[in-house]
Design an enzyme around this catalytic site. Sequence first.
Site, PDB file in Angstrom:
ATOM      1  N   HIS A 101      46.928  41.523  36.619  1.00 14.55           N
ATOM      2  CA  HIS A 101      47.929  40.462  36.517  1.00 14.55           C
ATOM      3  C   HIS A 101      47.199  39.164  36.209  1.00 14.55           C
ATOM      4  O   HIS A 101      46.099  38.925  36.714  1.00 14.55           O
ATOM      5  CB  HIS A 101      48.702  40.293  37.826  1.00 14.55           C
ATOM      6  N   CYS A 197      45.706  51.585  34.442  1.00  9.87           N
ATOM      7  CA  CYS A 197      46.532  52.676  34.969  1.00  9.87           C
ATOM      8  C   CYS A 197      45.785  54.013  34.936  1.00  9.87           C
ATOM      9  O   CYS A 197      46.395  55.082  35.007  1.00  9.87           O
ATOM     10  CB  CYS A 197      47.854  52.776  34.228  1.00  9.87           C
TER      11      CYS A 197
END
Length: 242
Positions: A101, A197
């Site tokens: 982020h 991920c």
Amino acid sequence: MNTHQNKVVEFEDLGIKEYQPSWDYQEKLMKDIIDTKIKNRDLPTEQHISTLNHFLLVEHPHVYTLGKSGHEENMLAGIDKLKEIDATFVKVNRGGDITYHGYGQIVGYPILDLENFFTDIHLYMRNLEEVIIRTIAEFGLKGERSPGETGVWLDVGKPYARKICAMGVKASRWVTLHGFALNVNTDMRYFEYIIPCGIKDKQVTSLKRELERELTAEEFEEVKAKIRKHFVDVFEAEFAYK
């Protein structure tokens, strides 16, 4: 099933906020909803208190978060490199692996009592993806789902498939936590320090990269407005603004 379904969602734009206090705030909101649900168990149905729903939008300073099922080896930067790039590393209780982020990225945290909507986590994830697919379509991009992988992708099934929005959620007593991260003006260099991920052979992208220009501050706010609009449509909800 909740007999007093409340589809009003309290919306807050937190602006730029560090990850940890944002997480703490989410957990407080979640706890309040769960506490209400526990109280309702001891009350006659006609006295049940409606549970609240929340939707937060926020921009975080540079941070890498690792889900509980994730693998630390997907974090490629050590402590010194993290300091150099002014980033932090946090382990979190959501599903999913590692993600990034940072500035220029719109992060959405719906804290919903799914008993106000539907009790189906799979449908919840597909609905979140649908919100983003509709949002980026307004900028001329064709977002898609990738079989077996969460989030929103471009050019699925092609060698240059790339993810534009990551997702990771947790639910307890049908109350959701965490959410999605849509890359808008994101500095994509920060993804070089992780295996996003946990997927080695896929790329990540952003609205900026796909449109080949930085979105203005007004356009950035417009993306948020479109997310809100499509969230209301997809979840058949209505927003109350704090």
